[in-house]
Design an enzyme around this catalytic site. Sequence first.
Site, mmCIF file in Angstrom:
data_model
loop_
_atom_site.group_PDB
_atom_site.id
_atom_site.type_symbol
_atom_site.label_atom_id
_atom_site.label_comp_id
_atom_site.label_asym_id
_atom_site.label_seq_id
_atom_site.Cartn_x
_atom_site.Cartn_y
_atom_site.Cartn_z
ATOM 1 N N LYS A 74 0.728 -1.231 0.164
ATOM 2 C CA LYS A 74 -0.007 -0.191 -0.049
ATOM 3 C C LYS A 74 0.855 1.304 -0.053
ATOM 4 O O LYS A 74 0.428 2.367 -0.847
ATOM 5 C CB LYS A 74 -0.960 0.056 1.255
ATOM 6 C CG LYS A 74 -1.592 1.416 1.531
ATOM 7 C CD LYS A 74 -2.518 2.036 0.554
ATOM 8 C CE LYS A 74 -3.117 3.200 1.294
ATOM 9 N NZ LYS A 74 -2.481 4.373 1.597
ATOM 10 N N PRO B 203 -3.392 2.286 -5.044
ATOM 11 C CA PRO B 203 -3.232 2.132 -3.719
ATOM 12 C C PRO B 203 -4.751 1.585 -3.167
ATOM 13 O O PRO B 203 -5.692 2.111 -3.439
ATOM 14 C CB PRO B 203 -3.076 3.386 -2.845
ATOM 15 C CG PRO B 203 -2.449 4.280 -4.306
ATOM 16 C CD PRO B 203 -3.248 3.803 -5.477
#
Length: 281
Positions: A215, A232
Amino acid sequence: MKGIQQDKDYIITIENYSLRDTLDCGQSFRWEEIEPNRFHGIAGSHPLDIRQEGNQVIFENTKEEIFQSFWCNYFDFDADYSAWKRILCLDPVLRQACNYAGGIRILRQEPWEALCSFIISQNNNIPRIKGIISRFCQNFGQPLKNGDFAFPLPSTIADCTVDDLQPLRAGFRAKYLLDAAKKVSSGQVDLPAISKMEIGQARQELMKIQGVGPKVAECALLFGFYRIEAFPVDVWIKRILDRFYQQGFPEFARPYGGIAQQYLFHYIRHHPDTEKDDIAQ
DNA sequence: AGCCAGGGTCTGC
DNA sequence: GCAGACCATGGC
């Protein structure tokens, strides 16, 4: 987009743009609303007061030369978002997100600042992220003219200990910042080289840093390296994928996945209870 | 008061 | 490979 110098200010005219959404959608954490509809922030070593009135954006105390050489790129004004949005809107959920959040543009932030910002962001909320970054700059950044501070240099942080970073109150993230600083300042993680890498390899390089997982790497790539295909997935985006895209995120949107993701993120944070039935087909 | 937040690491199966 | 505990801190 056209611009004119008006006294000390530089003013541009632009359609379908939202300065507020752009500065307050969780991509950068260094802009604050100092009075209603007036924002102050620092990018690189450039402080700025900026506001929007209708389709005009006013860069206060800004010469055209600085706008052309720096801010125009930072705010990504030369990119053709309408073309991207036309494609994204082929999907009903993305159309809803475009309608709500389509005034956002991706800020072209510096790689090191974006990397640190999203290391700090992990398991954290946006108001506190802003606080930590503010203290990071005040404690370790070079002082600028009017009480502002530049973003700290990797070499400065590399010389710190975890105890030195205690004033940030960053918790377990402090050691991650140190590892990032050491590896970036030594060149072990080569940020300029990452700019030129194929995205999969770029991810692997960033994830050499402790505290940088999928992430954070993806956020660094999108917001720090302008890889607009980076996507993301945080808890909010995961909710969207679970609710609306059980068959998978549309292939045609993937080259601009980062743009789509940002619209979706902004939309869902302001409409947390949206369900399938709420999306017009 | 307790849950949550732009997650990652470490451990134990 | 994968689930689950744990991590510091503070906003709400």
